[in-house]
Design an enzyme around this catalytic site. Structure first.
Site, PDB file in Angstrom:
ATOM      1  CE  LYS A  59      12.342   3.340  -2.250  1.00  0.00           C
ATOM      2  NZ  LYS A  59      11.356   2.579  -1.479  1.00  0.00           N
ATOM      3  CB  SER A 104       8.211   2.391   0.362  1.00  0.00           C
ATOM      4  OG  SER A 104       9.226   3.298   0.012  1.00  0.00           O
TER       5      SER A 104
END
Length: 646
Positions: A232, A435
């Protein structure tokens, strides 16, 4: 209300019979006062202002009325020729949903702001209708003003172009030059024409970005970052001056997959040997030397184009194949907009609907205009579907790299609630559905993607900037008292305490666990298995299907066809669900359908346009502007840094 007027008594006449002597003298009115020069001046000025105001309002009313009449008359569909070529000339970016533009801005604009974007579904509808329309003899593709939009969206259009060719109709692509995306779309044509001084500009895909750590350190800005997920990397540009190895690893993976798809498709369509495009790009200097720098000749020799011609010859060739236009010395072509206006004059009267909701842009909290995904805005669209008894199936088209975790959950839970309607709900992933976009997708009965869709990025982060060092540099310090250890912690002018950092990190970890759990439940897998493929890792649609994050591969049209079969609909109409416009917006937008912008003085527009100099500041202000758009109530986000169409 009663009004009493004063009437002076009649003068007394003692000669009249019966007249009596008055008891008192009749009142005398005072003589009128003489008006002064200033009084006359100000009264005249007031009258003049009133006259000018009334004249101005009347003039504006007449101008608006004229604009309205012109707009209505010009927007009326004009009769099309008996036969013609369909002219496909996309402009700006390819999008699933047009960004909201204030109708008043449209009215005052000299140019058409809508040309900054081309809606893919409109293009696909026009091409598919034209394939069966006997009036349409061929299609001329003019991609020279298209800026891009991603391979997945071009594949949507490409599928329609293949359908057009399968109907036995020819496609010719023409342009002075072809950019990388323009050439990809042009490769679907039967013949590609290039100007004899033109260029095929194919360079490959790259993922490069600015990193701000040193700049932020110099400014004294401290970014407090919290994340769950090894890959991430949304916050990396604020924390580093270069790309991390983890980020480099997974970026290289998906970008190489997309490039392989790009080159393979062109080589297949143009019947070129495998590796031809890479050879063209990697050895462009040597190839150019053999043609003494003639880029058009090189494109012809490498079979990237079929003809290299001048503008005049190009026009003659198109006229020979499509006929001559009645309006001038040009080929007989009808644009997408005019063609759609013609075929939509008689809408399909079907009771059964397949509804399509487009979720495009960043996911943020509250009501948001088109081009962004607002949690409350999406709820209203979903409830429109719920209240419409004619809707028998729903497709949610997601084109988003994510955003607010809270807003994503609000939307997901509303999609789950919509299942009470007992209709199938399919997800269609566009260029990007990662996401927070994937968070929403888990609510669908089935998830469809394209092989080139960018998805995954199942990870969470939080961010909080503080400016205590910046303020200290100019002599400003912060001090005070609080009742607890956390009092005043979340101030921009104070450093973030260790206790507060632990609280935020635990919140981020909790949201990550929630994320992978809901994915595991939706995909019927173990949480541990999802955690291994999550970690913020970005996947292509093709790879996502292999690892179980996606059910099927296909375009939006493929999804609509599949869900109609699932709902057992033999006949239906496709309806894109949109926010209803207010009466004011409807009126102003109707004015912009004509050429209202031409009434605005050009000099005024140029003065406003000169403000574009502010765009030069955009790179420097990007870190702050990105953070400013984040409005999650807890400051926790499921958003993908890398999920941008190359």
């Amino acid at each position: 209300m009663s009004v009493n007027y004063y009437e002076p008594p009649a003068p007394h006449n003692p000669t009249q019979p019966g007249a009596s002597k008055p008891n008192r003298a009749a009142p005398q009115l005072p003589p009128p006062k003489k008006r002064g020069a200033w009084s006359i001046f100000f009264n005249g000025m007031g009258a003049g202002i009133t006259w000018f105001r009334n004249a101005l309002m009347n003039t504006l009313f007449i101008v608006v009325l004229i604009i309205f009449i012109i707009a209505v008359s010009s927007s009326a569909p004009q009769p099309l020729p008996e036969t013609f070529a369909l002219r496909l000339a996309p402009t700006g970016l390819l999008v699933d949903q047009r960004s909201y533009i204030d109708p008043a801005s449209l009215l005052l604009s000299e140019d058409d702001p809508e040309e900054n974007e081309t809606v893919v579904s409109d293009v696909v509808e026009a091409i598919n209708k034209a394939a069966k329309d006997k009036r349409v003899t061929m299609l001329v593709l003019e991609p020279g003003r298209m800026l891009g939009g991603g391979v997945s969206k071009m594949n949507d259009i490409g599928q329609a172009l293949e359908n057009f060719k399968s109907a036995g109709k020819k496609i010719i692509a023409v342009s002075d030059n072809y950019s990388q995306d323009q050439y990809y779309l042009a490769s679907y044509a039967d013949e590609i024409y290039l100007h004899d001084m033109g260029l095929i500009e194919i360079t490959g895909y790259g993922r490069y970005m600015n990193y701000y750590k040193t700049a932020l350190d110099k400014l004294g800005v401290t970014i407090h970052a919290f994340r769950s997920g090894k890959y991430k990397d949304y916050l990396e540009p604020y924390l580093r001056d270069d790309m991390s190895e983890e980020s480099r690893e997974h970026n290289a993976q998906w970008i190489n997959e997309l490039w392989a798809s790009y080159t393979g498709k062109i080589e297949s369509l143009r019947k070129l040997p495998p590796g031809s495009i890479n050879d063209y790009v990697n050895n462009i200097d040597a190839h150019m030397a053999l043609t003494t720098g003639d880029s058009a000749k090189l494109a012809l020799e490498k079979a990237l184009v079929d003809k290299v011609v001048s503008r005049q010859d190009m026009e003659k060739m198109l006229i020979e194949q499509a006929g001559k236009s009645e309006e001038g010395n040009w080929y007989n072509g009808v644009g997408i907009k005019s063609y759609l206006a013609d075929i939509r004059k008689h809408p399909k009267l079907e009771k059964n609907k397949v509804a399509v909701i487009v979720a495009s842009g960043s996911i943020v909290d509250g009501h948001q205009p088109d081009g962004s995904i607002g949690s409350e805005s999406m709820l209203e669209l979903l409830r429109q579907v719920k209240d419409d008894e004619q809707v028998k199936a729903l497709v949610i088209r997601i084109d988003s790299g994510g955003g607010s975790a809270f807003a994503s959950e609000i939307i997901r839970s509303e999609v789950i609630a919509l299942r009470e309607k007992k209709i199938p709900i399919y997800i269609s992933m566009g260029t990007v559905a990662a996401s927070g976009g994937y968070w929403i997708a888990t609510a669908g009965d089935k998830i469809w993607a394209q092989p080139t869709t960018i998805t995954g990025s199942i990870g969470v982060f939080g961010a909080f900037p503080t400016l205590e060092k910046s303020l200290q540099k100019i002599g400003i310090n912060t001090d005070g008292v609080g009742t607890t250890e956390l009092a005043g912690t979340m101030r921009l002018d104070r450093p973030l305490s260790e206790k507060a950092s632990k609280v935020v990190q635990m919140g981020v970890d909790n949201i990550y666990q929630r994320f992978i759990t809901l994915v595991a439940d939706a995909r019927q897998q173990e949480v541990k298995a999802i955690d291994e493929i999550a970690q913020g890792h970005v996947w292509t649609g093709n790879k996502a299907k292999e690892i179980g994050l996606v059910d099927e591969l296909g375009t939006l049209n493929d999804v609509i066809t599949a869900i109609a079969q699932e709902a057992k609909l033999s006949s239906y109409k496709v309806e894109f669900v949109q926010r209803p416009l207010s009466p004011k917006e409807e009126f102003l937008r109707s004015l912009t359908q004509g050429h209202a912008g031409t009434f605005v003085p050009k000099s005024l527009l140029e003065n406003f346009a000169s403000l574009n100099v502010l765009n030069n500041l955009a790179p420097a202000l990007k870190p702050l502007s990105d953070l400013q758009r984040m409005n999650d109530p807890q400051g926790i986000y499921v958003q993908c840094l890398d999920c941008v169409a190359p």
